[in-house]
Write a protein that holds these residues in place. Structure first.
Motif, PDB file in Angstrom:
ATOM      1  N   LYS A   8     -15.505  18.030   1.814  1.00 38.50           N
ATOM      2  CA  LYS A   8     -14.192  17.537   1.384  1.00 38.50           C
ATOM      3  C   LYS A   8     -13.101  18.577   1.629  1.00 38.50           C
ATOM      4  O   LYS A   8     -11.948  18.220   1.875  1.00 38.50           O
ATOM      5  CB  LYS A   8     -14.212  17.222  -0.115  1.00 38.50           C
ATOM      6  N   THR A   9     -13.461  19.844   1.545  1.00 43.53           N
ATOM      7  CA  THR A   9     -12.465  20.912   1.598  1.00 43.53           C
ATOM      8  C   THR A   9     -12.143  21.388   3.011  1.00 43.53           C
ATOM      9  O   THR A   9     -11.191  22.135   3.195  1.00 43.53           O
ATOM     10  CB  THR A   9     -12.957  22.128   0.777  1.00 43.53           C
ATOM     11  N   TRP A  10     -12.912  20.989   4.003  1.00 41.94           N
ATOM     12  CA  TRP A  10     -12.699  21.466   5.371  1.00 41.94           C
ATOM     13  C   TRP A  10     -11.445  20.844   5.973  1.00 41.94           C
ATOM     14  O   TRP A  10     -11.227  19.637   5.897  1.00 41.94           O
ATOM     15  CB  TRP A  10     -13.884  21.139   6.245  1.00 41.94           C
ATOM     16  N   ASP A  11     -10.650  21.686   6.625  1.00 37.07           N
ATOM     17  CA  ASP A  11      -9.461  21.196   7.330  1.00 37.07           C
ATOM     18  C   ASP A  11      -9.861  20.411   8.576  1.00 37.07           C
ATOM     19  O   ASP A  11      -9.319  19.355   8.854  1.00 37.07           O
ATOM     20  CB  ASP A  11      -8.549  22.364   7.729  1.00 37.07           C
ATOM     21  N   THR A  12     -10.792  20.978   9.346  1.00 37.47           N
ATOM     22  CA  THR A  12     -11.290  20.290  10.542  1.00 37.47           C
ATOM     23  C   THR A  12     -12.811  20.257  10.492  1.00 37.47           C
ATOM     24  O   THR A  12     -13.452  21.158   9.930  1.00 37.47           O
ATOM     25  CB  THR A  12     -10.857  21.014  11.839  1.00 37.47           C
ATOM     26  N   LEU A  13     -13.352  19.236  11.081  1.00 38.38           N
ATOM     27  CA  LEU A  13     -14.805  19.094  11.120  1.00 38.38           C
ATOM     28  C   LEU A  13     -15.374  19.721  12.384  1.00 38.38           C
ATOM     29  O   LEU A  13     -14.731  19.686  13.432  1.00 38.38           O
ATOM     30  CB  LEU A  13     -15.191  17.614  11.100  1.00 38.38           C
ATOM     31  N   PRO A  14     -16.587  20.251  12.304  1.00 38.99           N
ATOM     32  CA  PRO A  14     -17.244  20.737  13.521  1.00 38.99           C
ATOM     33  C   PRO A  14     -17.500  19.562  14.474  1.00 38.99           C
ATOM     34  O   PRO A  14     -17.511  18.409  14.066  1.00 38.99           O
ATOM     35  CB  PRO A  14     -18.580  21.297  13.005  1.00 38.99           C
ATOM     36  N   LYS A  56     -28.169   6.105   4.181  1.00 34.72           N
ATOM     37  CA  LYS A  56     -27.435   6.221   2.911  1.00 34.72           C
ATOM     38  C   LYS A  56     -26.621   7.509   2.869  1.00 34.72           C
ATOM     39  O   LYS A  56     -25.464   7.516   2.442  1.00 34.72           O
ATOM     40  CB  LYS A  56     -28.404   6.205   1.725  1.00 34.72           C
ATOM     41  N   TYR A  57     -27.235   8.605   3.318  1.00 36.58           N
ATOM     42  CA  TYR A  57     -26.527   9.884   3.294  1.00 36.58           C
ATOM     43  C   TYR A  57     -25.349   9.878   4.255  1.00 36.58           C
ATOM     44  O   TYR A  57     -24.256  10.349   3.919  1.00 36.58           O
ATOM     45  CB  TYR A  57     -27.481  11.040   3.615  1.00 36.58           C
ATOM     46  N   LEU A  58     -25.540   9.329   5.434  1.00 31.75           N
ATOM     47  CA  LEU A  58     -24.441   9.262   6.393  1.00 31.75           C
ATOM     48  C   LEU A  58     -23.309   8.384   5.852  1.00 31.75           C
ATOM     49  O   LEU A  58     -22.125   8.719   6.005  1.00 31.75           O
ATOM     50  CB  LEU A  58     -24.936   8.756   7.744  1.00 31.75           C
ATOM     51  N   ASN A  59     -23.651   7.285   5.193  1.00 32.71           N
ATOM     52  CA  ASN A  59     -22.619   6.442   4.564  1.00 32.71           C
ATOM     53  C   ASN A  59     -21.828   7.231   3.529  1.00 32.71           C
ATOM     54  O   ASN A  59     -20.611   7.084   3.427  1.00 32.71           O
ATOM     55  CB  ASN A  59     -23.241   5.211   3.915  1.00 32.71           C
ATOM     56  N   LYS A  60     -22.525   8.066   2.777  1.00 28.67           N
ATOM     57  CA  LYS A  60     -21.867   8.900   1.762  1.00 28.67           C
ATOM     58  C   LYS A  60     -20.891   9.871   2.435  1.00 28.67           C
ATOM     59  O   LYS A  60     -19.754  10.029   1.987  1.00 28.67           O
ATOM     60  CB  LYS A  60     -22.919   9.667   0.971  1.00 28.67           C
ATOM     61  N   LEU A  61     -21.326  10.505   3.516  1.00 31.83           N
ATOM     62  CA  LEU A  61     -20.449  11.431   4.235  1.00 31.83           C
ATOM     63  C   LEU A  61     -19.239  10.716   4.827  1.00 31.83           C
ATOM     64  O   LEU A  61     -18.132  11.248   4.822  1.00 31.83           O
ATOM     65  CB  LEU A  61     -21.225  12.156   5.338  1.00 31.83           C
ATOM     66  N   ILE A  62     -19.449   9.508   5.342  1.00 34.66           N
ATOM     67  CA  ILE A  62     -18.348   8.729   5.928  1.00 34.66           C
ATOM     68  C   ILE A  62     -17.318   8.361   4.861  1.00 34.66           C
ATOM     69  O   ILE A  62     -16.114   8.380   5.120  1.00 34.66           O
ATOM     70  CB  ILE A  62     -18.887   7.482   6.665  1.00 34.66           C
ATOM     71  N   LYS A  63     -17.773   8.056   3.647  1.00 37.52           N
ATOM     72  CA  LYS A  63     -16.822   7.758   2.560  1.00 37.52           C
ATOM     73  C   LYS A  63     -15.978   8.980   2.229  1.00 37.52           C
ATOM     74  O   LYS A  63     -14.787   8.862   1.936  1.00 37.52           O
ATOM     75  CB  LYS A  63     -17.569   7.292   1.312  1.00 37.52           C
ATOM     76  N   ARG A  65     -15.474  11.729   4.318  1.00 40.97           N
ATOM     77  CA  ARG A  65     -14.714  12.121   5.509  1.00 40.97           C
ATOM     78  C   ARG A  65     -14.925  11.094   6.615  1.00 40.97           C
ATOM     79  O   ARG A  65     -15.825  11.224   7.439  1.00 40.97           O
ATOM     80  CB  ARG A  65     -15.181  13.499   6.021  1.00 40.97           C
ATOM     81  N   PRO A  66     -14.110  10.061   6.674  1.00 39.91           N
ATOM     82  CA  PRO A  66     -14.281   9.021   7.694  1.00 39.91           C
ATOM     83  C   PRO A  66     -14.276   9.550   9.129  1.00 39.91           C
ATOM     84  O   PRO A  66     -14.878   8.955  10.020  1.00 39.91           O
ATOM     85  CB  PRO A  66     -13.094   8.084   7.464  1.00 39.91           C
ATOM     86  N   ALA A 106     -17.903  13.007  15.278  1.00 40.07           N
ATOM     87  CA  ALA A 106     -18.792  14.137  15.565  1.00 40.07           C
ATOM     88  C   ALA A 106     -20.096  13.652  16.189  1.00 40.07           C
ATOM     89  O   ALA A 106     -20.483  12.488  16.052  1.00 40.07           O
ATOM     90  CB  ALA A 106     -19.087  14.897  14.279  1.00 40.07           C
ATOM     91  N   LYS A 107     -20.777  14.545  16.879  1.00 48.28           N
ATOM     92  CA  LYS A 107     -22.111  14.244  17.406  1.00 48.28           C
ATOM     93  C   LYS A 107     -23.100  14.599  16.299  1.00 48.28           C
ATOM     94  O   LYS A 107     -23.101  15.718  15.799  1.00 48.28           O
ATOM     95  CB  LYS A 107     -22.389  15.068  18.653  1.00 48.28           C
ATOM     96  N   LEU A 108     -23.909  13.617  15.900  1.00 45.43           N
ATOM     97  CA  LEU A 108     -24.841  13.814  14.790  1.00 45.43           C
ATOM     98  C   LEU A 108     -26.266  13.934  15.305  1.00 45.43           C
ATOM     99  O   LEU A 108     -26.687  13.145  16.165  1.00 45.43           O
ATOM    100  CB  LEU A 108     -24.736  12.650  13.805  1.00 45.43           C
ATOM    101  N   TYR A 109     -26.988  14.907  14.772  1.00 44.41           N
ATOM    102  CA  TYR A 109     -28.385  15.112  15.115  1.00 44.41           C
ATOM    103  C   TYR A 109     -29.219  14.901  13.858  1.00 44.41           C
ATOM    104  O   TYR A 109     -28.875  15.404  12.786  1.00 44.41           O
ATOM    105  CB  TYR A 109     -28.619  16.531  15.632  1.00 44.41           C
TER     106      TYR A 109
END
Length: 183
Positions: A9-15, A33-40, A42-43, A48-51
Motif C-alpha cells: 500500500k505504501t509503495w509509490d511505484t510497483l516493481p 485469492k491472494y492475487l485478488n487481495k493484492l489487486i484490491k 493496488r489495482p 506487472a509480470k507475476l511469477y
C-alpha cells in the motif's frame, strides 16, 4: 503474505515483476485469492509480470490459474518442479479401466474406515498424492490424513485444541484463589 499486503500500500511505484511462492498448489484457489487481495489494494499490479513459484502443482491448478490470468489480462508464469494429475486419472498411474477399478477399491476402503465422503479425494476433490512435512498434505487422498477414532492415518493432522468455557472458568477461579492466598 500479510506483511506484503500491508507494505504494498505504501509503495509509490510497483516493481515490474513479483514472485509468489508456495509449496503446493492443488486447485490454484490460494494463489487466486491472494492475487485478488493484492489487486484490491493496488489495482495497478495487473501491469506487472507475476511469477508463481511452487514445488508441486496439479494440472487443475495450472488450468485454473491460466483461466484466471487470461480473464484478467494478467501475465502469470507458473514455475514448478513437479506437476501431477488427479490420482485416478486415465494414464496417470493406471490406464482407464484399471484406474476406475482402483478408484472403486479406494472408495470402498474409505467407506470401511468411515472417511467422510467429502474427504475421499481431499480439498476440492483434487485427489493428489503429495505430502510435505508438519500438518500436511493439503489436497491429498483422505485416507492418508482423515482423523478417525479407530484408524491411524499415515499423515496425522495437527489441530489446535480449543479451550472450553468450563476450563477457562476453572482457571480463572484458580487464579483468583491464588491471588487471595498469603505469600
Amino acid at each position: 503474505t500479510q506483511k506484503l499486503s500491508e507494505e504494498i500500500k505504501t509503495w509509490d511505484t510497483l516493481p515490474e515483476s513479483f514472485a509468489i511462492i508456495d509449496d503446493y498448489s492443488g486447485s490454484g484457489s490460494t494463489f487466486i485469492k491472494y492475487l485478488n487481495k493484492l489487486i484490491k489494494i493496488r489495482p495497478d499490479i495487473v501491469k506487472a509480470k507475476l511469477y508463481f513459484l511452487v514445488i508441486h502443482i496439479s494440472q487443475d491448478s495450472l488450468h485454473n490459474i491460466g483461466e484466471y490470468a487470461s480473464q484478467l489480462g494478467v501475465s502469470v508464469q507458473c514455475i514448478y518442479l513437479n506437476e501431477s494429475e488427479r490420482a485416478f486419472s486415465d494414464g496417470y498411474i493406471y490406464e482407464a479401466v484399471e484406474a476406475e477399478i482402483q478408484k472403486r477399491k479406494y472408495e470402498e476402503l474409505c467407506k470401511k474406515y468411515r472417511v467422510s465422503e467429502e474427504n475421499f479425494f481431499g480439498y476440492k476433490q483434487i485427489a493428489a498424492l503429495v505430502s510435505f512435512a508438519y500438518n500436511t498434505p493439503n489436497n491429498t487422498l483422505g485416507i492418508f490424513w482423515n482423523e478417525l477414532d479407530d484408524f491411524i492415518a499415515l499423515f496425522h493432522r495437527h489441530k489446535r485444541r480449543r479451550t472450553s468455557l468450563q476450563e477457562l472458568r476453572s482457571k480463572a477461579r484458580q487464579n483468583t484463589n491464588f491471588r487471595g492466598e498469603k505469600v
